[in-house]
Design an enzyme around this catalytic site. Structure first.
Site, PDB file in Angstrom:
ATOM      1  N   ARG A  59       0.808  -1.220   0.000  1.00 38.94           N
ATOM      2  CA  ARG A  59       0.000   0.000   0.000  1.00 38.94           C
ATOM      3  C   ARG A  59       0.843   1.273   0.000  1.00 38.94           C
ATOM      4  O   ARG A  59       0.321   2.366  -0.195  1.00 38.94           O
ATOM      5  CB  ARG A  59      -0.952  -0.018   1.191  1.00 38.94           C
ATOM      6  CG  ARG A  59      -2.248   0.732   0.942  1.00 38.94           C
ATOM      7  CD  ARG A  59      -3.238   0.516   2.068  1.00 38.94           C
ATOM      8  NE  ARG A  59      -2.639   0.801   3.346  1.00 38.94           N
ATOM      9  CZ  ARG A  59      -2.808   0.061   4.445  1.00 38.94           C
ATOM     10  NH1 ARG A  59      -3.575  -1.018   4.415  1.00 38.94           N
ATOM     11  NH2 ARG A  59      -2.225   0.391   5.569  1.00 38.94           N
ATOM     12  N   TYR A 112     -13.770  21.993 -10.724  1.00 38.84           N
ATOM     13  CA  TYR A 112     -14.297  20.757 -11.321  1.00 38.84           C
ATOM     14  C   TYR A 112     -15.501  20.304 -10.482  1.00 38.84           C
ATOM     15  O   TYR A 112     -15.419  20.275  -9.253  1.00 38.84           O
ATOM     16  CB  TYR A 112     -13.149  19.752 -11.283  1.00 38.84           C
ATOM     17  CG  TYR A 112     -13.441  18.351 -11.705  1.00 38.84           C
ATOM     18  CD1 TYR A 112     -13.783  18.052 -13.011  1.00 38.84           C
ATOM     19  CD2 TYR A 112     -13.312  17.297 -10.800  1.00 38.84           C
ATOM     20  CE1 TYR A 112     -14.009  16.740 -13.404  1.00 38.84           C
ATOM     21  CE2 TYR A 112     -13.521  15.977 -11.188  1.00 38.84           C
ATOM     22  CZ  TYR A 112     -13.880  15.711 -12.486  1.00 38.84           C
ATOM     23  OH  TYR A 112     -14.095  14.415 -12.868  1.00 38.84           O
ATOM     24  N   ASP A 184      -5.455  22.831  -8.688  1.00 38.18           N
ATOM     25  CA  ASP A 184      -5.718  21.778  -9.671  1.00 38.18           C
ATOM     26  C   ASP A 184      -5.095  22.271 -10.981  1.00 38.18           C
ATOM     27  O   ASP A 184      -5.592  23.214 -11.595  1.00 38.18           O
ATOM     28  CB  ASP A 184      -7.228  21.550  -9.804  1.00 38.18           C
ATOM     29  CG  ASP A 184      -7.561  20.375 -10.731  1.00 38.18           C
ATOM     30  OD1 ASP A 184      -6.783  20.123 -11.676  1.00 38.18           O
ATOM     31  OD2 ASP A 184      -8.609  19.729 -10.523  1.00 38.18           O
TER      32      ASP A 184
HETATM   33  C1  LIG Z   1     -11.043  14.986 -14.757  1.00 42.79           C
HETATM   34  C2  LIG Z   1     -10.655  15.990 -13.772  1.00 42.79           C
HETATM   35  C3  LIG Z   1     -10.446  15.651 -12.433  1.00 42.79           C
HETATM   36  C4  LIG Z   1     -10.722  14.267 -11.894  1.00 42.79           C
HETATM   37  O1  LIG Z   1      -9.928  13.285 -12.475  1.00 42.79           O
HETATM   38  P1  LIG Z   1     -10.415  11.747 -12.540  1.00 42.79           P
HETATM   39  O2  LIG Z   1      -9.177  11.021 -12.855  1.00 42.79           O
HETATM   40  O3  LIG Z   1     -11.453  11.683 -13.613  1.00 42.79           O
HETATM   41  O4  LIG Z   1     -10.963  11.400 -11.194  1.00 42.79           O
HETATM   42  C5  LIG Z   1     -10.019  16.630 -11.570  1.00 42.79           C
HETATM   43  N1  LIG Z   1      -9.814  17.893 -11.989  1.00 42.79           N
HETATM   44  C6  LIG Z   1     -10.025  18.260 -13.250  1.00 42.79           C
HETATM   45  C7  LIG Z   1      -9.787  19.672 -13.664  1.00 42.79           C
HETATM   46  C8  LIG Z   1     -10.451  17.332 -14.194  1.00 42.79           C
HETATM   47  O5  LIG Z   1     -10.691  17.702 -15.451  1.00 42.79           O
END
Ligand SMILES: *Cc1c(COP(=O)(O)O)cnc(C)c1O
Length: 393
Positions: A59, A112, A184
């Site tokens: 893990r 998101y 992000d």
């Molecule tokens: C797609 C996305 C996520 C989440 O990613 P997943 O791998 O689909 O869980 C987070 N932030 C942004 C900006 C995204 O476009």
């Protein structure tokens, strides 16, 4: 490391690669493990003391995970990375690693949507207060700070509407107040924006998108300064119990090797399509950070090294069934969520209830385009046919 001090393309090609530790084989092997053996009780004790640095159990992530983390942090210029099974897991690992009940979080209004659901559902349930802020707030974020504000979350450009934030202004306020910042950075990737260079503490990536790049892997990466690593790794491996699987890490590292070549092409094609669409009479506005007129364009120009393949198109008002006819008939653009793969996508991107700090009013329907690696001439021909269906002929 041979790639130290080199340019991004070189780092993406070589970082985390140690072929001669593995009989000269270029790529690292896929180490699959649950059980990890110790040579002696002393070895066991020592490795546990270095928990989350040393591998003690499956893990914790195996050496394949470590190779990906090493390569990604070299490119992103952070100290450490935690690799998890989805982009959303990266979001929750970062939030839960930093916030405690009673804390207050400032969350960008253009987050998101599932990130928003985490805030409104799970964080609220465990007593973490969330205030949404206008992505264009800049230094004005100071007015939203409370004594218990622990973190500011950015996503730039924002999901669906692509506003670029004034990152230095927000980070300046956060630093003055001792508040953690996290971003992000999925859209830009470390090639076009490096959070540590702007003083941001935590980078969040849906590696599912451009890092893996072939629409076949789910993965998230959280990057951070060394001081934050233990608490994030503990949250991921020790509390939530999710480290990314070795086969996925192998594929992500393989994606990273070609990221620059792919992203350069995604960028060029997206700009070609965006500029073509901006001239069309059926189009009200193109929402692309590299095009003047998109909110925050000046910050994109100042802070980013490039633009990727995802952007929005606001159509002129028309009957909903005309928009459906346009989307349904596309030949090359697939209709699907996610993005960042080699193929082009076009989806309706209706924003209805998801903004609260600064409601978004588009005159017409909005669609989101991901420019893939096809020939741009073919993509334009497909869009041209689509716009003819939109007009009803
Ligand atoms: C797609 C996305 C996520 C989440 O990613 P997943 O791998 O689909 O869980 C987070 N932030 C942004 C900006 C995204 O476009």
């Amino acid at each position: 490391m041979a790639e130290q001090g080199k340019k991004d393309r070189t780092i993406a090609t070589h970082a985390g690669s140690h072929p001669h530790d593995n009989q000269g084989v270029v790529n690292p092997p896929v180490y699959r493990a649950s059980t990890v053996l110790f040579r002696s009780v002393q070895d066991l004790r020592e490795r546990y003391k270095r928990k989350y640095e040393a591998i003690t159990y499956g893990r914790d992530g195996t050496p394949t995970y470590r190779a990906l983390a090493e390569a990604f942090t070299a490119l992103e210029t952070s100290d450490k990375a935690v690799v998890v099974p989805s982009g959303l897991a990266a979001v929750t690992t970062a939030l839960l690693g930093v916030l405690n009940p009673g804390d207050h979080l400032l969350m960008v209004d253009t987050a998101y949507e599932p990130t928003r659901s985490v805030c409104d559902g799970f964080l609220a349930k465990i007593g973490i207060e969330v205030t949404y802020y206008d992505p264009m707030v800049g230094a004005g974020i100071a007015a939203l700070m409370r004594p218990n504000t622990k973190a500011i979350y950015l996503e730039s450009p924002g999901s669906l509407t692509f506003e670029t934030q004034d990152v230095p202004a927000i980070v300046g306020v956060a630093k003055a107040r001792g508040c953690v910042t996290m971003i992000d950075n999925t859209w830009a990737t470390p090639l076009f924006f490096k959070p540590p260079k702007f003083g941001i503490d935590i980078g969040i990536y849906a590696a599912t998108k451009y890092i893996c790049g072939h629409s076949d892997i789910m993965m998230g990466i959280v990057t951070c300064r060394a001081e934050l690593h233990h608490q994030l790794a503990k949250m991921s491996h020790g509390t939530l119990g999710h480290a990314a699987a070795p086969d996925e890490c192998y594929q992500a590292l393989r994606g990273l090797r070609t990221l620059h070549a792919r992203l350069t092409q995604h960028q060029a094609t997206a700009l070609t399509l965006a500029r073509w669409l901006a001239q069309r009479p059926e189009v009200e506005q193109v929402l692309h950070p590299a095009l003047p007129g998109t909110p925050g364009h000046e910050f994109w120009k100042r802070d980013f090294a490039g633009s990727s393949g995802l952007f929005g198109v606001v159509l002129k008002p028309c009957a909903p069934e005309r928009v459906e006819a346009m989307i349904d008939g596309m030949q090359l653009f697939g209709m699907g969520y996610s993005w960042g793969g080699y193929e082009s996508l076009l989806v309706p991107a209706g924003l209805t209830t998801s903004r609260s700090a600064k409601p978004w009013h588009a005159v017409g329907r909005t669609v989101r385009i991901h420019a893939g690696l096809e020939d741009p001439d073919d993509l334009i021909a497909d869009l041209e046919d689509g716009l003819a269906r939109l007009r009803g002929n």
